[in-house]
Design an enzyme around this catalytic site. Structure first.
Site, PDB file in Angstrom:
ATOM      1  N   LYS A 319     -17.310   9.418  -7.020  1.00  0.00           N
ATOM      2  CA  LYS A 319     -16.422   9.075  -5.909  1.00  0.00           C
ATOM      3  C   LYS A 319     -14.964   9.304  -6.323  1.00  0.00           C
ATOM      4  CE  LYS A 319     -16.018   5.494  -2.351  1.00  0.00           C
ATOM      5  NZ  LYS A 319     -14.572   5.415  -2.200  1.00  0.00           N
ATOM      6  N   GLU A 326      -2.494   5.860  -1.256  1.00  0.00           N
ATOM      7  CA  GLU A 326      -2.536   4.397  -1.287  1.00  0.00           C
ATOM      8  C   GLU A 326      -1.369   3.820  -2.071  1.00  0.00           C
ATOM      9  OE1 GLU A 326      -7.413   4.320  -0.948  1.00  0.00           O
ATOM     10  OE2 GLU A 326      -6.438   3.840  -2.866  1.00  0.00           O
TER      11      GLU A 326
END
Length: 458
Positions: A319, A326
């Site tokens: 992932k 962010e």
């Protein structure tokens, strides 16, 4: 008697100070009294404060108030601090006396100690180092000058760097048509260079807004001393000070048009903070767009692939997350929070003095730093290196029934809406449905619904 401490005194009496500290009694009182946070004023503020002390010394020497040897000693000691030496000698908490007197006296005491170490001269922190000054004009001056230096040397160059990266990226994407989105829902097509141009103009506008504050930042409070009347400072001091500090910094500083305004309020700092909030809002929008465009990659939009920088999960192998987006969004949130704090602080200009100056200084300089660093990080680690997933973009575009909007003048809104709903329901290309349900020829429909044509001509 504790050998780790020495005895210093001020107008209130004796104080125990760490033996090796360059500061003295007034700073130690502040350290003892203000144990509220682990935050101290940043190096950029301290070095600017040293610049102010050097310029004051030169102005006082021009006026015959200091001997040349004394002024030279102050300037030499200030230059050590400006070069980054002894910055650990400024331990006063940001949450201190609202005028910043403790930080001003911290500087005066450190300079006095450095002068004595180097030259043997006994220069008093108040009588010599602080001559023709008050904390009430020194600290507001330092807020303006430190913010302006950071604006000129860091923030605007960072935003211009982002503009350069966006400009190059826009040129790479001119032939890529994608599905536009409003309300996060499919809308009419847009070229990716058009999308990037929106971001580009946002940042260009941010630069223009920041530059518009410059004339007010260039006006400084120095010379107003205690309450704006200039008590204990010669009439020419403010002008001479501005000339000296301009020489040292490269800025074109000038005395405030009204010293009572300059000391009683922090409206210019509030204005600059508002522009920084606008910059943060722009960065938030761009970072969030990139995050959405990158989403998936299989179950999201998957229009682009942001650079893979680090593993995204401690449990899910393979992932990869949009970490730069962010981080930038969190920095932007902090800037917006700082703006609220600065706005509240700006409201506390009671009579002749604002009494929340240290927090204004800390938050303003932090916001400038965060916007600058976030802009460069977003440019270099997200925008410059993202790649386009053409297959995903083209597949979504070909299935987009909203393209039928272009047939409103031909078929009318209601019939076009019926055709769009049928295409949605059946999962078929809108071109096929229109050809099947109307008298229009396929070639005509394909021309009218050509996505590139629908993005307009620039």
């Amino acid at each position: 008697m504790n050998p780790e401490f020495r005895t210093e005194h001020d107008s209130m009496g004796e104080v125990q100070v760490p033996r090796d500290a360059l500061y003295a009694a007034q700073t130690q009182r502040a350290v003892d009294n203000f144990q509220i946070s682990d935050l101290c004023l940043p190096a950029s503020f301290i070095t600017t404060l040293a610049q102010i002390k050097a310029a004051c010394a030169r102005a006082n020497a021009e006026l015959g108030l200091l001997e040349k040897e004394q002024a030279d000693a102050i300037v030499d000691a200030a230059d050590q601090l400006i070069a980054g030496e002894h910055l650990d000698q400024f331990p006063v908490d940001v949450f201190q006396t609202g005028s910043g007197t403790s930080s001003n006296m911290n500087m005066n005491e450190v300079l006095s100690a450095l002068i004595k170490q180097r030259t043997g001269l006994e220069l008093h922190p108040n009588d010599h180092i602080n001559m023709s000054q008050s904390s009430n004009d020194v600290i507001p001056t330092c807020i303006h000058v430190s913010a302006l230096l950071q604006l000129e040397n860091s923030l605007i160059p960072a935003l211009r760097h982002l503009v350069g990266i966006l400009t190059r990226k826009r040129s790479e994407l001119s032939q890529i048509v994608k599905t536009g989105r409003t309300h996060l829902m499919d809308a009419m097509p847009i070229r990716m260079d058009q999308e990037v141009s929106g971001w580009l103009t946002q940042i260009q506008d941010c630069i223009a807004r920041l530059e518009s504050v410059r004339p007010r930042l260039l006006q400084v409070a120095q010379g107003g001393t205690a309450v704006g009347t200039g008590v204990n400072a010669p009439r020419a001091f403010s002008r001479l000070f501005c000339r000296q500090l301009s020489i040292r910094t490269g800025l074109t500083l000038q005395p405030a048009q009204n010293h009572f305004t300059a000391q009683a309020c922090q409206d210019t700092a509030v204005e600059l903070s508002g522009q920084l909030k606008t910059c943060a809002t722009a960065l938030m929008k761009i970072a969030n767009d990139l995050r959405w465009m990158n989403s998936g990659p299989l179950a999201g939009l998957g229009e682009i692939a942001l650079p893979a920088l680090q593993p995204g999960s401690s449990i899910m192998p393979g992932k990869v997350n949009p970490v730069i987006s962010e981080a930038v969004m969190m920095a932007a949130a902090q800037v917006c929070g700082n703006d609220v704090s600065i706005s509240i602080c700006g409201q506390h200009g009671n009579f002749q003095l604002n009494t929340m100056l240290p927090l204004i200084a800390y938050n303003l300089l932090q916001s400038e730093m965060l916007v600058a660093n976030a802009a460069v990080t977003l440019a270099d680690k997200a925008i410059e290196g993202f790649t386009v997933n053409s297959n995903n973009i083209e597949a979504a575009l070909s299935r987009n029934p909203v393209l039928v909007t272009a047939l409103n003048p031909v078929l009318g809104y209601e019939q076009a809406a019926t055709l769009a709903k049928q295409a949605y329901t059946e999962g078929r290309p809108i071109v096929d449905v229109v050809v099947e349900q109307t008298d229009l020829e396929r070639e005509e429909v394909e021309g009218l619904l050509d996505p590139l044509r629908l993005t307009g001509i620039e």
